[in-house]
Scaffold this motif. Structure first.
Motif, PDB file in Angstrom:
ATOM      1  N   GLU A   4      13.158  26.323  30.069  1.00 10.10           N
ATOM      2  CA  GLU A   4      12.161  25.264  30.062  1.00 10.10           C
ATOM      3  C   GLU A   4      11.259  25.386  31.276  1.00 10.10           C
ATOM      4  N   ALA A   5       9.965  25.133  31.066  1.00  7.05           N
ATOM      5  CA  ALA A   5       8.996  25.074  32.157  1.00  7.05           C
ATOM      6  C   ALA A   5       7.817  24.228  31.701  1.00  7.05           C
ATOM      7  N   LEU A   6       7.378  23.317  32.549  1.00  2.00           N
ATOM      8  CA  LEU A   6       6.197  22.495  32.283  1.00  2.00           C
ATOM      9  C   LEU A   6       6.265  21.757  30.949  1.00  2.00           C
ATOM     10  N   GLY A   7       7.467  21.359  30.557  1.00  3.40           N
ATOM     11  CA  GLY A   7       7.620  20.622  29.303  1.00  3.40           C
ATOM     12  C   GLY A   7       7.645  21.504  28.072  1.00  3.40           C
ATOM     13  N   GLY A  57      -3.916  33.466  36.128  1.00  4.21           N
ATOM     14  CA  GLY A  57      -4.399  34.840  36.134  1.00  4.21           C
ATOM     15  C   GLY A  57      -3.339  35.901  36.326  1.00  4.21           C
ATOM     16  N   GLU A  58      -2.099  35.491  36.607  1.00  2.00           N
ATOM     17  CA  GLU A  58      -1.001  36.443  36.792  1.00  2.00           C
ATOM     18  C   GLU A  58      -0.290  36.648  35.460  1.00  2.00           C
ATOM     19  N   PRO A  59      -0.223  37.885  34.969  1.00  2.00           N
ATOM     20  CA  PRO A  59       0.472  38.120  33.696  1.00  2.00           C
ATOM     21  C   PRO A  59       1.946  37.713  33.780  1.00  2.00           C
ATOM     22  N   VAL A  60       2.454  37.161  32.683  1.00  2.00           N
ATOM     23  CA  VAL A  60       3.865  36.775  32.617  1.00  2.00           C
ATOM     24  C   VAL A  60       4.491  37.377  31.372  1.00  2.00           C
ATOM     25  N   ALA A  61       5.733  37.860  31.522  1.00  2.00           N
ATOM     26  CA  ALA A  61       6.466  38.428  30.390  1.00  2.00           C
ATOM     27  C   ALA A  61       7.852  37.814  30.270  1.00  2.00           C
ATOM     28  N   SER A  62       8.139  36.817  31.130  1.00  2.00           N
ATOM     29  CA  SER A  62       9.444  36.150  31.079  1.00  2.00           C
ATOM     30  C   SER A  62       9.293  34.717  31.584  1.00  2.00           C
ATOM     31  N   ALA A  64      11.132  33.386  33.777  1.00  2.00           N
ATOM     32  CA  ALA A  64      11.304  33.426  35.236  1.00  2.00           C
ATOM     33  C   ALA A  64       9.968  33.675  35.926  1.00  2.00           C
ATOM     34  N   GLN A  65       9.117  34.518  35.332  1.00  2.00           N
ATOM     35  CA  GLN A  65       7.798  34.764  35.921  1.00  2.00           C
ATOM     36  C   GLN A  65       6.913  33.530  35.820  1.00  2.00           C
ATOM     37  N   VAL A  66       7.036  32.782  34.734  1.00  2.00           N
ATOM     38  CA  VAL A  66       6.300  31.524  34.591  1.00  2.00           C
ATOM     39  C   VAL A  66       6.734  30.572  35.698  1.00  2.00           C
ATOM     40  N   SER A  67       8.030  30.443  35.877  1.00  2.00           N
ATOM     41  CA  SER A  67       8.580  29.561  36.897  1.00  2.00           C
ATOM     42  C   SER A  67       8.102  29.964  38.284  1.00  2.00           C
ATOM     43  N   SER A  68       8.107  31.262  38.576  1.00  2.00           N
ATOM     44  CA  SER A  68       7.666  31.759  39.888  1.00  2.00           C
ATOM     45  C   SER A  68       6.201  31.422  40.137  1.00  2.00           C
ATOM     46  N   VAL A  70       4.484  28.964  38.815  1.00  2.00           N
ATOM     47  CA  VAL A  70       4.373  27.516  39.006  1.00  2.00           C
ATOM     48  C   VAL A  70       4.830  27.142  40.411  1.00  2.00           C
ATOM     49  N   GLU A  71       5.923  27.728  40.868  1.00  2.00           N
ATOM     50  CA  GLU A  71       6.416  27.456  42.220  1.00  2.00           C
ATOM     51  C   GLU A  71       5.406  27.894  43.275  1.00  2.00           C
ATOM     52  N   ALA A  72       4.755  29.044  43.055  1.00  2.00           N
ATOM     53  CA  ALA A  72       3.736  29.521  43.990  1.00  2.00           C
ATOM     54  C   ALA A  72       2.579  28.528  44.069  1.00  2.00           C
ATOM     55  N   ALA A  73       2.167  27.991  42.922  1.00  2.00           N
ATOM     56  CA  ALA A  73       1.089  26.999  42.892  1.00  2.00           C
ATOM     57  C   ALA A  73       1.511  25.717  43.616  1.00  2.00           C
ATOM     58  N   LYS A  74       2.778  25.322  43.441  1.00  2.00           N
ATOM     59  CA  LYS A  74       3.288  24.128  44.135  1.00  2.00           C
ATOM     60  C   LYS A  74       3.238  24.324  45.648  1.00  2.00           C
ATOM     61  N   LYS A  75       3.624  25.524  46.112  1.00  2.00           N
ATOM     62  CA  LYS A  75       3.610  25.797  47.555  1.00  2.00           C
ATOM     63  C   LYS A  75       2.198  25.714  48.118  1.00  2.00           C
ATOM     64  N   LEU A  76       1.208  26.055  47.295  1.00  2.00           N
ATOM     65  CA  LEU A  76      -0.191  25.955  47.706  1.00  2.00           C
ATOM     66  C   LEU A  76      -0.745  24.551  47.472  1.00  2.00           C
ATOM     67  N   GLN A  77       0.139  23.641  47.052  1.00  2.64           N
ATOM     68  CA  GLN A  77      -0.187  22.238  46.796  1.00  2.64           C
ATOM     69  C   GLN A  77      -1.278  22.078  45.740  1.00  2.64           C
ATOM     70  N   ARG A  78      -1.251  22.953  44.751  1.00  2.00           N
ATOM     71  CA  ARG A  78      -2.192  22.827  43.636  1.00  2.00           C
ATOM     72  C   ARG A  78      -1.656  21.778  42.665  1.00  2.00           C
ATOM     73  N   PRO A  79      -2.544  20.936  42.131  1.00  3.74           N
ATOM     74  CA  PRO A  79      -2.096  19.895  41.204  1.00  3.74           C
ATOM     75  C   PRO A  79      -1.872  20.406  39.787  1.00  3.74           C
ATOM     76  N   SER A  80      -2.390  21.623  39.502  1.00  6.16           N
ATOM     77  CA  SER A  80      -2.276  22.133  38.139  1.00  6.16           C
ATOM     78  C   SER A  80      -2.254  23.661  38.134  1.00  6.16           C
ATOM     79  N   VAL A  81      -1.940  24.221  36.975  1.00  4.68           N
ATOM     80  CA  VAL A  81      -1.990  25.672  36.766  1.00  4.68           C
ATOM     81  C   VAL A  81      -2.805  25.934  35.505  1.00  4.68           C
ATOM     82  N   ASN A  82      -3.445  27.088  35.448  1.00  3.16           N
ATOM     83  CA  ASN A  82      -4.192  27.479  34.257  1.00  3.16           C
ATOM     84  C   ASN A  82      -3.348  28.462  33.458  1.00  3.16           C
ATOM     85  N   LEU A  83      -3.042  28.099  32.216  1.00  2.00           N
ATOM     86  CA  LEU A  83      -2.254  28.959  31.342  1.00  2.00           C
ATOM     87  C   LEU A  83      -3.186  29.657  30.359  1.00  2.00           C
ATOM     88  N   ARG A  84      -2.980  30.959  30.199  1.00  2.00           N
ATOM     89  CA  ARG A  84      -3.717  31.684  29.153  1.00  2.00           C
ATOM     90  C   ARG A  84      -2.788  31.732  27.948  1.00  2.00           C
TER      91      ARG A  84
END
Length: 109
Positions: A4-7, A57-62, A64-68, A70-84
């Motif tokens: 699970e990630a982002l609902g 903009g970072e390709p994901v194939a798992s 765990a990569q999605v989670s990583s 999202v965590e990177a965006a949280k550390k940068l205090q971003r309120p959202s992420v852009n999903l392709r």
């Protein structure tokens, strides 16, 4: 194996999923296998069968990569992420709010 990630419930793309959802063999990413209706993903119209190919903009194939990502965006205090997302062969970008809870970390377990 579901994560699970982002609902969203995310699963690897296998040949069965490619046939069921007509996913092109060249598409890389993770399959959305379910969406919580009350999540931002649900409110933005994401649904089972969509393919998530990148986060910010970072390709994901798992999951765990999605989670990583999202965590990177949280550390940068971003309120959202852009999903392709790819749905029926058409790519689109969907911004999702990052929940303040740790639900994105579940995917890394």
């Amino acid at each position: 194996q579901k994560s699970e990630a982002l609902g969203m419930t995310l699963v690897p793309i296998d040949e069965s999923a490619r046939r069921t959802y007509s996913i092109d063999p060249t598409v890389r990413g993770v399959l959305i296998d379910g969406v919580k209706a009350n999540s931002d993903a649900g409110e933005k119209g994401l649904r089972k069968g969509d393919v998530l190919t990148s986060v910010n903009g970072e390709p994901v194939a798992s999951a765990a990569q999605v989670s990583s990502a999202v965590e990177a965006a949280k550390k940068l205090q971003r309120p959202s992420v852009n999903l392709r997302i790819i749905r029926a062969g058409r790519p689109t970008i969907v911004p999702l709010k990052i929940a303040p809870t740790a639900d994105a970390a579940v995917a890394a377990r």
